[in-house]
Write an enzyme that holds these catalytic residues in place. Structure first.
Site, PDB file in Angstrom:
ATOM      1  N   GLU A  20       7.808  61.543  36.876  1.00 50.72           N
ATOM      2  CA  GLU A  20       8.626  61.788  35.692  1.00 50.72           C
ATOM      3  C   GLU A  20       7.815  62.492  34.604  1.00 50.72           C
ATOM      4  OE1 GLU A  20      11.223  57.850  36.815  1.00 50.72           O
ATOM      5  OE2 GLU A  20       9.878  57.776  35.070  1.00 50.72           O
ATOM      6  N   HIS A  37       2.618  60.184  37.019  1.00 47.67           N
ATOM      7  CA  HIS A  37       3.909  59.788  37.575  1.00 47.67           C
ATOM      8  C   HIS A  37       4.842  60.998  37.608  1.00 47.67           C
ATOM      9  CE1 HIS A  37       7.856  57.911  37.991  1.00 47.67           C
ATOM     10  NE2 HIS A  37       7.212  56.930  38.575  1.00 47.67           N
ATOM     11  N   LYS A  86       8.713  51.511  33.600  1.00 49.39           N
ATOM     12  CA  LYS A  86       9.181  52.742  32.939  1.00 49.39           C
ATOM     13  C   LYS A  86       9.527  52.447  31.473  1.00 49.39           C
ATOM     14  CE  LYS A  86      10.604  54.560  37.398  1.00 49.39           C
ATOM     15  NZ  LYS A  86      11.481  55.484  38.134  1.00 49.39           N
ATOM     16  N   GLY A 124      15.084  56.556  42.542  1.00 53.10           N
ATOM     17  CA  GLY A 124      16.270  56.314  41.735  1.00 53.10           C
ATOM     18  C   GLY A 124      17.525  56.981  42.263  1.00 53.10           C
ATOM     19  N   GLU A 128       4.855  59.530  45.988  1.00 53.31           N
ATOM     20  CA  GLU A 128       6.235  59.443  45.523  1.00 53.31           C
ATOM     21  C   GLU A 128       7.033  60.637  46.044  1.00 53.31           C
ATOM     22  OE1 GLU A 128       6.485  57.963  41.137  1.00 53.31           O
ATOM     23  OE2 GLU A 128       5.201  59.711  41.181  1.00 53.31           O
ATOM     24  N   SER A 135      11.379  54.212  46.003  1.00 53.41           N
ATOM     25  CA  SER A 135      12.483  53.251  46.008  1.00 53.41           C
ATOM     26  C   SER A 135      12.305  52.138  47.035  1.00 53.41           C
ATOM     27  CB  SER A 135      13.826  53.964  46.225  1.00 53.41           C
ATOM     28  OG  SER A 135      14.111  54.827  45.147  1.00 53.41           O
TER      29      SER A 135
END
Length: 257
Positions: free
Chosen positions: A101, A99, A15, A180, A174, A220
């Site tokens: 994010e 991704h 990241k 996170g 994901e 995670s």
């Protein structure tokens, strides 16, 4: 439909982390880790500013990946972008796409499914391999629409690719609510969704693509839970976030022994 593929992919996603010194220190941890599992293909995605350094100092069996690739190919007036052409020229042959994010955005609108599909195609068209990320938000999981969301994301990738392109694709699932947060999908929850993704590939792309595509878990994963997760039939590896910046990443790589 069996989903266990002999060679796992263990990906690290650093990241927006790492200083010049800390990147070298983590590379040294991996370089000194001794023999890594022959059943793991290891790919580390790092910030663009560190890619060429890592490429030059990392042990050769670990591949270095970009975390994103430009919406356009080639060279030109695309300020701030790094194209697939530039990455390949620098010896970088992997990238992440889509991704979670980047799909959500960082306080501004994120990438659409169609943008992720086109970026994936851009990378593959220049000879790169892509770890294409898909996954649902917590509300989707609670509403029972996990696979609807994943199918829409997969459909946009499929629309951009030829069937032959899928040889260069790894799918990273994901569950966004488990990134996170300290919350991890149970191994059975992860397996169930991975199986559904493989069935989607079988029904919508081809049986061959379904059988050959690695579907890795990006929620995670840690040294503490990787063995139980990897034991699941349709989990073909991991995309590891925070733990990939720590020495325990070696244990995750070696869980495939």
């Amino acid at each position: 439909m069996s989903g266990k593929i002999a060679k796992a992919l263990i990906g690290g996603n650093w990241k927006c982390n790492g200083t010049a010194a800390s990147v070298r220190a983590m590379a040294e941890v991996l370089n000194k880790a001794g023999p890594l599992s022959a059943n793991s293909e290891v790919v580390i995605a790092a910030p663009a500013i560190h890619l060429t350094t890592l490429k030059s100092i990392m042990r050769p069996e670990i591949s270095i990946s970009a975390e994103d690739v430009a919406f356009k190919t080639g060279y030109g007036a695309y300020t701030g972008e790094i194209s697939a052409d530039m990455l390949v020229d620098a010896g970088i042959n992997w990238t992440l796409t889509g991704h979670s994010e980047r799909r959500v955005g960082f306080g501004f609108p994120g990438e659409t499914n169609e943008i992720v599909g086109l970026k994936t195609k851009n990378a593959i068209s220049k000879g790169m391999s892509a770890i294409a990320c898909i996954g649902e938000q917590l509300a989707d999981r609670q509403n029972g629409t996990t696979m609807k969301v994943c199918a829409e994301q997969l459909e946009a990738i499929k629309a951009a690719l030829s069937e032959a392109d899928w040889k260069k694709v790894v799918i990273a699932y994901e569950p966004v609510w488990a990134i996170g947060t300290g919350v991890t999908a149970t191994p059975q929850q992860a397996q169930d969704t991975h199986k559904e993704i493989r069935e989607w590939l079988h029904n919508n792309v081809s049986p061959t693509v379904a059988a050959e595509t690695r579907i890795i878990y990006g929620g995670s994963a840690t040294a503490a839970n990787c063995n139980e997760l990897y034991a699941m039939n349709d989990i073909n590896g991991f995309l590891v976030g925070g733990a990939s910046l720590k020495p325990e990443f070696v244990d995750i790589i070696n869980c495939t022994k």
